[in-house]
Scaffold this active site. Structure first.
Site, PDB file in Angstrom:
ATOM      1  N   LYS A  44       0.839  -1.188   0.000  1.00 38.74           N
ATOM      2  CA  LYS A  44       0.000   0.000   0.000  1.00 38.74           C
ATOM      3  C   LYS A  44       0.882   1.248   0.000  1.00 38.74           C
ATOM      4  CE  LYS A  44      -4.236   1.659   2.215  1.00 38.74           C
ATOM      5  NZ  LYS A  44      -5.195   1.433   3.310  1.00 38.74           N
ATOM      6  N   GLU A 101     -28.269 -13.752   2.762  1.00 37.29           N
ATOM      7  CA  GLU A 101     -29.173 -12.713   2.276  1.00 37.29           C
ATOM      8  C   GLU A 101     -28.430 -11.554   1.621  1.00 37.29           C
ATOM      9  OE1 GLU A 101     -29.218 -14.032   5.285  1.00 37.29           O
ATOM     10  OE2 GLU A 101     -31.211 -14.874   5.674  1.00 37.29           O
ATOM     11  N   ARG A 109     -31.538  -8.370   6.858  1.00 33.07           N
ATOM     12  CA  ARG A 109     -30.128  -8.750   6.873  1.00 33.07           C
ATOM     13  C   ARG A 109     -29.407  -8.304   5.600  1.00 33.07           C
ATOM     14  NH1 ARG A 109     -30.004 -14.914   9.095  1.00 33.07           N
ATOM     15  NH2 ARG A 109     -27.761 -14.463   9.019  1.00 33.07           N
TER      16      ARG A 109
END
Length: 656
Positions: free
Chosen positions: A290, A398, A426
């Site tokens: 990074k 979900e 959810r």
């Protein structure tokens, strides 16, 4: 690679990068040219973020990866999905937005994250983590369904991979054997040993066509020798395990490759070219740093995750402002004829949905049915048998179900998500962020809305009208009977955006169900009864399941009765007409009063400056316990007797 101690205050000299208005030219470049592009891209990224401020370290870490991906894949025909989007600045620079980068995150400028309305290269709008694999899988399945030659790649960071949603998508991708590449940008977690020459060499070998062809031929030969195939598999697994964490991802169904040095552009490009045409799920593990190339960011990647713009910088060059996303014109829906004289045996609402799904699938090959482990409960059994290639049970996932649908919708498919009201909670972030923000065409069939009975407060669908109607662009419909349920499903399906039909558990009142697929008009109420003229005039504005007791109460009180049908948008004219001719408006809903359909009526009247007495009846501001639905409705005062008593009490105290 050139290293920097300071951010350039002047625009750097980038002669090769300046020739790239699209990434297509990268595919014909030599390795030396690709390396030059990467150096110029890093320099320009440093300069542009210095002017505008913004996310910083992640983009620097994927410069080589971004160049390699656009070199190996034919974007935008091949789909490239970035997770979160912090690392997508180099992608934006390479895809026609170079000179507008100094406007990023500014009013009228470029979006901080990939955005579909901004560029065809931004295949999926992001901003929250861990959505890329689900969305990319939806795109890959869409390509397979339409028999299109298209590659799909998801780039996800090691942090985003820790979310359960990402593993839900990985498990599903391996199960359906999709042609999907997942690139893990590993810049922090200790997933593997430090990258060395042998790892890069092995990655090149493991992704090559000769190796894979030899592996498959060996399997065919060894299959005839007792124990030999298992021995070969274990040997290959242990060889990979010496240099990579292959076992986890291969057990999930992926061909694991890596880890490789994410800043070794020649190896990256060659590996991606090898992977490009492979069949099935592929997983490429890339190690990056990074802030790569900017020494302060390499030393402090957290502190340099994002920066503010420099005080002294070159004036920002303004790029073209992205055009606003224009919603498609809503399709004109035809009203269905009512036939109240026919009273067949009542049918369960879930069965009405199951039949409609199969009928609409027969009429439209774009329809895809999705359920998170609710095939039987939501009645997708027949659909799963008749259309197995268009049916996806994603297990108890979900969040993944909703974002999978979003990915499919990006590719002009027509996903229908069958889910219980309580379980959509959810996937609420995905509904907002991945579907609604992008205005995607996803239909939600919400079963078990309202009080479901014995399963109690964890399963009651008591909140959906409140949490759905506050979402911008969302259409929310509530049928009064079986026929309306079928017609509303068609209306939601044809609506060019997110739409939900919420219906209760159990049977309807027994209205005849038409066989056609005509849709009810969205946002139009139905006057079912006109009240008398004497005494205080009352109008019952009923939503969905409470139209049954509303009809009974309207007869008892000689009141007007409106079947509102649409929670969002409301029928403005009907509400104003009811307010004009009545002394008391009573809203009825099997949802909490707070923020529900009645609140929408009150907000409309307030916005119009109309004053009329209002009585909002719905579920209480409490979690309702278990019991039979009829008992619970009576406890909540939402049966006919309770509604009548509440109205009489209000009238006794004065309607105004």
């Amino acid at each position: 690679m050139k290293l920097y101690d300071d951010i350039p205050a002047e625009r750097p000299h980038t002669p090769l990068l300046d020739t790239l208005d699209t990434p297509a030219a990268l595919r014909a470049m030599t390795t030396a040219q690709l390396l030059q592009v990467a150096d110029e891209l890093r320099a320009y990224l440093l300069y542009s973020v210095g002017v505008s401020g913004g996310h910083f370290g992640a983009g620097l870490g994927v410069v080589e990866l971004t160049v390699a991906l656009h070199h190996a894949f034919e974007t935008p025909h091949d789909r490239l999905v970035w997770d979160v989007g912090h690392q997508a600045y180099p992608h934006k620079i390479l895809t026609g937005r170079r000179e507008a980068m100094t406007t990023i995150r500014q009013h009228g400028g470029l979006a901080a994250f990939p955005r579909r309305a901004e560029s065809e290269y931004d295949t999926f709008g992001v901003g929250h983590s861990s959505t890329s694999i689900s969305a990319a899988l939806g795109m890959a399945l869409a390509a397979r369904t339409r028999d299109e030659k298209r590659r799909v790649c998801a780039v996800i960071g090691d942090g985003a991979l820790t979310a359960g949603m990402a593993f839900e998508a990985l498990a599903h991708a391996g199960h359906v054997d999709a042609n999907l590449l997942v690139v893990l940008n590993d810049n922090e977690m200790s997933i593997s040993e430090n990258v060395g020459g042998i790892a890069s060499y092995l990655a090149n070998i493991l992704s090559s066509k000769p190796y894979l062809a030899m592996r498959e031929e060996s399997k065919k030969v060894l299959a005839h020798l007792p124990g030999a195939l298992e021995l070969a598999r274990r040997t290959e697994e242990h060889m990979k395990g010496m240099v990579s964490p292959a076992t986890l991802f291969e057990e999930m169904g992926f061909n694991y490759i890596g880890p490789i040095d994410g800043h070794d552009l020649p190896t990256l490009a060659q590996t991606l070219r090898n992977i490009r045409d492979l069949e099935g799920p592929q997983f490429l593990h890339v190690k990056t740093c990074k802030g790569r190339g900017f020494l302060p960011a390499e030393a402090d990647p957290i502190g340099y995750h994002a920066i503010t713009k420099l005080e002294k910088s070159e004036p920002a060059k303004q790029g073209a402002t992205p055009p606003p996303l224009k919603p498609e014109a809503a399709q004109e829906a035809k009203p269905k004829p009512r036939n109240d004289s026919m009273r067949p045996k009542p049918r369960k609402y879930c069965n009405v949905f199951g039949d409609w799904l199969c009928d609409m699938a027969a009429a439209d090959a774009r329809l895809i049915g999705i359920t998170p482990a609710m095939r039987e409960g939501s009645d997708l059994v027949r659909f799963s048998r008749e259309y197995p290639e268009r049916y996806f049970d994603v297990a108890i996932a979900e969040q993944h179900a909703v974002t999978l649908a979003a990915g499919l919708a990006c590719e002009a498919m027509k996903p229908v998500v069958a889910i219980y009201s309580t379980f959509l909670q959810r996937g609420y972030d995905q509904l907002i962020h991945d579907v609604a923000v992008q205005g995607l065409d996803v239909t939600f069939a919400l079963d078990r809305a309202g009080l479901v009975g014995e399963d109690g407060p964890t399963h009651h669908g008591a909140l959906d009208l409140s949490y759905l109607r506050c979402v911008p662009g969302m259409v929310v419909l509530a049928p009064a009977d079986e026929a309306e349920c079928r017609a509303m499903l068609s209306a939601a399906y044809h609506h060019p955006g997110p739409a939900a039909v919420r219906y209760p558990r159990g049977t309807g009142p027994g209205v005849a169900i038409p066989e056609h697929l005509e849709a009810l008009p969205i946002g139009r109420a139905e006057w079912r009864r006109e009240g008398g003229k004497g005494g205080p005039r009352v109008a019952l504005l009923a939503f969905g399941s409470l139209n049954g007791p509303a009809a009974e109460v309207a007869e008892r009180l000689d009141a007007s009765h409106l079947n509102m049908r649409s929670v969002k948008p409301l029928d403005r004219e009907a509400v104003l007409a009811a307010a004009d001719g009545h002394d008391l408006l009573v809203t009825l809903e099997e949802n909490v009063v707070a923020g529900g359909a009645g609140s929408a009526v009150g907000e409309l009247l307030a916005a119009e400056g109309v004053q009329v007495a209002l009585l909002h009846l719905g579920l209480p501001d409490a979690f309702v316990e278990h019991g039979k639905p009829a008992e619970l409705l009576a406890d909540c005062g939402l049966d006919a007797d309770g509604i009548e008593a509440s109205i009489r009490a209000r009238l006794a105290g004065g309607a105004r």
